[in-house]
Write a protein that holds these residues in place. Structure first.
Motif, PDB file in Angstrom:
ATOM      1  N   THR A  38      -2.076  -4.071   8.784  1.00 27.18           N
ATOM      2  CA  THR A  38      -0.911  -3.479   8.464  1.00 27.18           C
ATOM      3  C   THR A  38       0.810  -3.791   8.402  1.00 27.18           C
ATOM      4  OG1 THR A  38      -2.450  -1.174   7.041  1.00 27.18           O
ATOM      5  CG2 THR A  38       0.015  -0.810   6.941  1.00 27.18           C
ATOM      6  N   LEU A  39       1.507  -4.022   8.184  1.00 34.05           N
ATOM      7  CA  LEU A  39       2.452  -4.215   8.681  1.00 34.05           C
ATOM      8  C   LEU A  39       3.824  -3.272   7.482  1.00 34.05           C
ATOM      9  CD1 LEU A  39       4.915  -6.130   9.891  1.00 34.05           C
ATOM     10  CD2 LEU A  39       5.008  -7.102   7.768  1.00 34.05           C
ATOM     11  N   THR A  40       4.405  -2.145   8.398  1.00 38.47           N
ATOM     12  CA  THR A  40       5.131  -1.202   7.711  1.00 38.47           C
ATOM     13  C   THR A  40       6.885  -1.741   8.557  1.00 38.47           C
ATOM     14  OG1 THR A  40       4.045   0.132   8.678  1.00 38.47           O
ATOM     15  CG2 THR A  40       6.642   0.380   8.027  1.00 38.47           C
ATOM     16  N   VAL A  41       7.042  -2.350   6.644  1.00 34.25           N
ATOM     17  CA  VAL A  41       9.021  -2.861   6.603  1.00 34.25           C
ATOM     18  C   VAL A  41      10.041  -1.196   6.918  1.00 34.25           C
ATOM     19  CG1 VAL A  41       9.921  -4.478   5.304  1.00 34.25           C
ATOM     20  CG2 VAL A  41       7.863  -4.346   5.734  1.00 34.25           C
ATOM     21  N   GLY A  97       8.121  -1.079   2.652  1.00 31.53           N
ATOM     22  CA  GLY A  97       7.097  -0.513   2.579  1.00 31.53           C
ATOM     23  C   GLY A  97       6.402  -0.573   3.431  1.00 31.53           C
ATOM     24  N   THR A  98       5.543  -0.847   3.393  1.00 30.75           N
ATOM     25  CA  THR A  98       3.745  -1.155   3.832  1.00 30.75           C
ATOM     26  C   THR A  98       2.943  -1.859   3.106  1.00 30.75           C
ATOM     27  OG1 THR A  98       3.816   1.763   4.208  1.00 30.75           O
ATOM     28  CG2 THR A  98       1.858   0.715   5.204  1.00 30.75           C
ATOM     29  N   PHE A  99       2.690  -2.868   4.232  1.00 28.96           N
ATOM     30  CA  PHE A  99       1.571  -3.659   3.373  1.00 28.96           C
ATOM     31  C   PHE A  99       0.414  -4.455   4.282  1.00 28.96           C
ATOM     32  CE2 PHE A  99       5.422  -4.330   1.428  1.00 28.96           C
ATOM     33  CZ  PHE A  99       5.320  -4.831   0.353  1.00 28.96           C
ATOM     34  N   THR A 120       0.951  -1.056   0.345  1.00 32.09           N
ATOM     35  CA  THR A 120       0.165   0.313  -0.113  1.00 32.09           C
ATOM     36  C   THR A 120       0.762   1.615   0.181  1.00 32.09           C
ATOM     37  OG1 THR A 120      -0.858   0.415   2.223  1.00 32.09           O
ATOM     38  CG2 THR A 120      -2.143  -1.106   1.272  1.00 32.09           C
ATOM     39  N   GLY A 121       2.193   1.380   0.322  1.00 33.46           N
ATOM     40  CA  GLY A 121       3.037   2.483   0.296  1.00 33.46           C
ATOM     41  C   GLY A 121       4.269   1.354  -0.053  1.00 33.46           C
ATOM     42  N   GLY A 122       4.972   2.551  -0.215  1.00 28.87           N
ATOM     43  CA  GLY A 122       6.631   2.598  -0.277  1.00 28.87           C
ATOM     44  C   GLY A 122       7.061   2.171  -1.731  1.00 28.87           C
ATOM     45  N   THR A 123       8.437   2.107  -1.386  1.00 27.52           N
ATOM     46  CA  THR A 123       9.661   1.542  -2.837  1.00 27.52           C
ATOM     47  C   THR A 123      10.143   0.528  -3.269  1.00 27.52           C
ATOM     48  OG1 THR A 123      11.778   3.006  -1.898  1.00 27.52           O
ATOM     49  CG2 THR A 123       9.656   4.530  -2.958  1.00 27.52           C
ATOM     50  N   GLY A 124      10.052  -0.492  -2.588  1.00 27.30           N
ATOM     51  CA  GLY A 124      10.240  -2.047  -2.050  1.00 27.30           C
ATOM     52  C   GLY A 124      10.075  -2.826  -3.908  1.00 27.30           C
TER      53      GLY A 124
END
Length: 350
Positions: free
Chosen positions: A151-154, A121-123, A83-87
């Motif tokens: 939601t999991l933030t990595v 990122g965010t999953f 849902t977010g981030g750039t990985g």
């Protein structure tokens, strides 16, 4: 078998996604026997570096209502989507979750989600599927049962990357070749200094998993020899954690264009349209151009077409003046076949 029963249930449901006058759309449906009441992750954020993974405990509560004793050992997999981030990972999947309490119809499944640094990122938990994920037969033939979960933030750092060098760079048709695969740290551009397990596959394993495992040297490199037949298929390398890859590289090796072209006649009155027939080896559905020589060195395109499914093409020449006119067929790079030309041929305008 459970898969046969599931397919029967799907076929019994009203048809959806069907185009009139065409084939059904490639659309599946959730498993009709699976219900999910709760999905819990024991972490909401993790930090992962390099080749490591972080194990997040996963608990699923729900039921599988097939009524079949053969399904007693059913495993589940939880799917999370970015849902977010750039990985580089757009989704991650838990390892097989096994039932540790309750019954098949009302039970608890537990296991781990192995989070890689490339999931930076965010999953969000978006669904649960029957497993095993990527197992024999590709796992479940159905879509995940939707579940809007946590939601999991990595925070991923020192992400691994796989790069490739093919020797020779353009592989002649029918010849063997080698590929050097390199695993490096994207943050430093250097190897990790350890021997890294890496899957190297050809064709089916590149799409479905199961590539044979090798190990790089401490310099992050591994060179593998391939046969001429391998050069016609997809080649791949990937780093793996249960049950998905954390980094991968896929390619078709480059081959030279082998082009031939012959006019249907060697002379024609000025302005006459002359068919030029030709072929490109192991190519179809790609553009091809007829070029004419202007002056001493300027080749210009005078007609264009495409290579048919048979590998053949037909272009047209039209002599503009009296005398011997040089032509050639030009094949621009298309897919993994690099640009090339036919031998120059001549058409005499009369």
């Amino acid at each position: 078998m459970r898969i046969k029963r599931v397919l029967a249930a799907v076929l019994a449901a009203p048809l959806a996604g069907v185009m009139l006058g065409g084939a059904p759309a490639a659309q599946a449906a959730p498993d009709p026997f699976l219900t999910i009441s709760q999905v819990t992750l024991d972490r909401t954020s993790v930090a992962v570096s390099g080749l490591n993974t972080y194990p997040v405990n996963v608990t699923v509560k729900g039921g599988y209502h097939s009524g079949e004793p053969a399904d007693d050992g059913l495993v589940l997999n939880v799917l999370l989507k970015r849902t977010g981030g750039t990985g580089p990972r757009d989704s991650i999947v838990s390892a097989d979750l096994r039932r540790t309490a309750g019954t098949l119809a009302n039970g608890t499944w537990t296991g781990r989600l192995n989070v890689a640094s490339t999931a930076n990122g965010t999953f969000k938990v978006t669904g649960v599927m029957t497993g095993p994920y990527g197992g024999p037969g590709g796992g479940t033939p159905l879509d995940p049962t939707p579940y809007a979960g946590q939601t999991l933030t990595v925070k991923g750092t020192n992400l691994p990357r796989i790069t490739v060098s093919v020797n020779p760079k353009v592989v002649p048709w029918g010849k063997p070749y080698t590929i050097t695969w390199a695993v490096t740290n994207t943050a430093t551009g250097k190897p990790y200094g350890t021997r890294i397990p890496i899957g190297l596959g050809v064709d089916t394993p590149c799409a479905e998993g199961g590539s044979p495992l090798y190990r790089t040297g401490t310099n992050g490199l591994i060179t593998k020899s391939y046969t001429a037949a391998d050069g016609r298929m997809l080649n791949c390398a990937h780093l793996y954690t249960d049950p998905y890859y954390i980094a991968g590289q896929w390619l078709f090796v480059a081959h030279p264009a082998v082009v031939s072209a012959t006019p249907s006649k060697t002379s024609a009155p000025v302005g006459t349209v002359v068919p030029v027939n030709g072929s490109v080896y192991q190519v179809n559905s790609c553009p091809v151009h007829l070029q004419r020589l202007y002056g001493a060195s300027q080749w210009r395109t005078v007609n264009s077409g495409s290579v048919r499914q048979s590998g053949r093409f037909t272009l047209t020449a039209q002599p503009a003046y009296r005398g011997l006119i040089p032509y050639r067929a030009h094949f621009p790079t298309c897919g993994s076949v690099v640009a090339g030309f036919s031998k120059t041929f001549y058409l005499r305008g009369t």
